[in-house]
Design an enzyme around this catalytic site. Structure first.
Site, PDB file in Angstrom:
ATOM      1  N   TYR A   1      -5.826 -34.620  -1.494  1.00  0.00           N
ATOM      2  CA  TYR A   1      -5.746 -35.954  -0.899  1.00  0.00           C
ATOM      3  C   TYR A   1      -5.233 -35.833   0.527  1.00  0.00           C
ATOM      4  O   TYR A   1      -4.244 -35.133   0.773  1.00  0.00           O
ATOM      5  CB  TYR A   1      -4.796 -36.837  -1.711  1.00  0.00           C
TER       6      TYR A   1
ATOM      7  N   ASP B   1      -2.556 -29.468   5.573  1.00  0.00           N
ATOM      8  CA  ASP B   1      -1.957 -30.786   5.366  1.00  0.00           C
ATOM      9  C   ASP B   1      -0.654 -30.567   4.588  1.00  0.00           C
ATOM     10  O   ASP B   1      -0.662 -30.404   3.371  1.00  0.00           O
ATOM     11  CB  ASP B   1      -2.929 -31.688   4.602  1.00  0.00           C
TER      12      ASP B   1
ATOM     13  N   LYS C   1       6.045 -37.872   4.744  1.00  0.00           N
ATOM     14  CA  LYS C   1       7.055 -37.941   3.669  1.00  0.00           C
ATOM     15  C   LYS C   1       8.465 -37.483   4.095  1.00  0.00           C
ATOM     16  O   LYS C   1       9.212 -38.283   4.625  1.00  0.00           O
ATOM     17  CB  LYS C   1       6.510 -37.224   2.430  1.00  0.00           C
TER      18      LYS C   1
HETATM   19  C1  LIG Z   1       0.916 -38.675   0.974  1.00  0.00           C
HETATM   20  C2  LIG Z   1      -0.093 -37.784   1.577  1.00  0.00           C
HETATM   21  C3  LIG Z   1      -0.908 -38.176   2.654  1.00  0.00           C
HETATM   22  C4  LIG Z   1      -0.925 -39.591   3.164  1.00  0.00           C
HETATM   23  O1  LIG Z   1       0.293 -39.989   3.656  1.00  0.00           O
HETATM   24  P1  LIG Z   1       0.606 -41.581   3.755  1.00  0.00           P
HETATM   25  O2  LIG Z   1       1.905 -41.618   4.459  1.00  0.00           O
HETATM   26  O3  LIG Z   1       0.639 -42.072   2.355  1.00  0.00           O
HETATM   27  O4  LIG Z   1      -0.498 -42.189   4.534  1.00  0.00           O
HETATM   28  C5  LIG Z   1      -1.722 -37.256   3.241  1.00  0.00           C
HETATM   29  N1  LIG Z   1      -1.754 -35.978   2.797  1.00  0.00           N
HETATM   30  C6  LIG Z   1      -1.008 -35.564   1.760  1.00  0.00           C
HETATM   31  C7  LIG Z   1      -1.065 -34.141   1.345  1.00  0.00           C
HETATM   32  C8  LIG Z   1      -0.172 -36.456   1.112  1.00  0.00           C
HETATM   33  O5  LIG Z   1       0.538 -36.047   0.056  1.00  0.00           O
END
Ligand SMILES: *Cc1c(COP(=O)(O)O)cnc(C)c1O
Length: 425
Positions: free
Chosen positions: A144, A239, A267
């Site tokens: 994701y 990511d 996060k």
């Molecule tokens: C949570 C997440 C996102 C998106 O971040 P948001 O702050 O929810 O937009 C993108 N990449 C990864 C790996 C994530 O866990």
């Protein structure tokens, strides 16, 4: 357990908010439960509006590596609020947090702040395309990367599939440059590069998949992604929105010893406020406006409250021994868990302070494996734990997190609860 006030709050919420929630998983649909409404959190204790308390292993999806309501982070935030909450003009704090990130993460030379992980990934990809002057992005099934149109693609099995969008509302043309391949499957990556190599701008990957539950990459898979992107002049984007400052101060890239060209963070780095970042090599980041032709901007980017929270958080993570202690605590818990699930048709995937329990008899190496696990049994497991005041991440496709704030007693209590609950479901 009384949850009538949460039920009432939900009835009220659905009148005004689609599905009653501002992010879909919070509705707890996939686990067949009614959403909880939370009134406060401290350490790893969540308190709902009915006054029930839960030991939290979701921790705002991995944000609170120090636990909720950390005293020092709160103090820094309160101090910042008194100085005004946004200027839309540069502050010293932005440079301070940027410097902390660059010092912490091996591959970072420049970073830019945004307000969400979604924005960070969107922007990193625009930079990759602007830098390489190519269009195709390769991602992996079950990873994701936020909810930007062109990333909501998870292809079918085997070879890359163009145009397979997993959300309605996205024109097929918007995803035609996104190829999604099976995680941990080097052969399909090689095949795609043989066919499209000169048109691929970047590979983007969660270096440890956490959004289909925790899936550990084979080290050779990650190192080969580095090799193949170099060979074809494509960029490698990690990511690290979850893994950054989670698996070590330098994230997964430090842990595995791989240097991506660009990385994204979120996060943890906001310490509970909307801050995220993307960054990487100087020459690549130089394409960004105002120096270069790639546009990217944000009214609240680098917001001073979020920066204050992030600075204090990262400084606490830099304390010597922080990660060693967290790992030691996590290992104890994981070892206990391994004993409990033996012979019960459960797979435990874990690394550092992240773990997922899959109800499956088979190894879980990719999204297909996850989808074949018993999500009904997971739902029963979740609900039973909730009734025993343990809150794990509310989906079979998520990671759980251990934080500095979990006490040995809370972890032991959780193990006993899991043992009891597994005997019941
Ligand atoms: C949570 C997440 C996102 C998106 O971040 P948001 O702050 O929810 O937009 C993108 N990449 C990864 C790996 C994530 O866990």
């Amino acid at each position: 357990m009384q949850r009538s006030l949460s039920e009432k709050a939900y009835k009220e919420a659905v009148k005004y908010i689609p599905g009653g929630v501002n992010s879909p998983v919070r509705a707890l649909k996939s686990v067949g439960a009614a959403p909880l409404f939370i009134s406060r959190a401290n350490g790893v204790t969540l308190t709902d509006v009915d006054g029930n308390e839960f030991i939290d292993f979701c921790l705002s999806w991995g944000v609170f590596i120090l636990g909720h309501n950390h005293k020092k982070v709160n103090e820094a935030v309160k101090h910042a609020v008194d100085l005004g909450t946004s200027y839309g003009i540069p502050t010293l704090q932005e440079t301070q947090l940027a410097k902390l990130l660059v010092e912490s993460v091996p591959s970072l030379e420049k970073v830019r702040f945004v307000s969400s992980g979604t924005e960070a990934v969107m922007s990193a990809i625009r930079v990759a395309r602007g830098f390489t002057k190519r269009n195709i992005i390769v991602k992996f099934d079950g990873c994701y990367h936020g909810h930007a149109d062109h990333l909501l693609v998870s292809a079918g099995s085997g070879v890359a599939q163009l145009n397979a969008s997993s959300s309605s509302g996205i024109p097929e043309d918007f995803t035609k440059y996104t190829l999604s391949l099976p995680f941990n499957d080097l052969e399909s990556v090689k095949a795609v590069f043989e066919k499209h190599g000169d048109d691929i701008a970047a590979i983007i990957i969660e270096p440890v998949a956490a959004n289909m539950g925790v899936i550990i990459p084979e080290l050779s898979f990650l190192t080969e992604l580095r090799t193949i992107t170099k060979k074809y002049g494509a960029l490698l984007i990690f990511d690290e929105v979850i893994t950054g400052f989670r698996l070590s101060l330098g994230g997964a890239q430090e842990r595995f010893g791989i240097t991506p060209d660009l990385s994204t963070f979120g996060k943890i780095i906001g310490g509970g406020f909307p801050a995220a970042a993307f960054g990487g090599r100087n020459d690549i980041m130089a394409v960004l406006a105002p120096d270069g032709p790639v546009y990217q901007a944000g009214t609240l980017s680098g917001n001073p409250i979020a920066m204050a929270s992030g600075i204090q958080t990262v400084q606490l993570l830099q304390q010597p021994g922080f990660y060693a202690d967290l790992e030691a605590k996590s290992t104890l818990f994981i070892d206990g868990l391994k004993e409990i699930i033996k012979g019960k048709g459960i797979v435990l995937n874990h690394i550092g302070s992240m773990f997922t329990l899959f109800f499956s008899d088979h190894e879980i190496r990719n999204f297909e494996d996850v989808k074949n696990s018993d999500t009904e049994r997971f739902a029963r497991f979740f609900r039973a734990l909730l009734n025993e005041n343990v809150y794990i991440s509310p989906s079979a496709y998520e990671s759980n997190f251990i934080s500095e704030a979990h006490t040995p007693e809370q972890l032991e209590k959780t193990l006993q609860t899991i043992k009891k609950v597994l005997a019941e479901i």
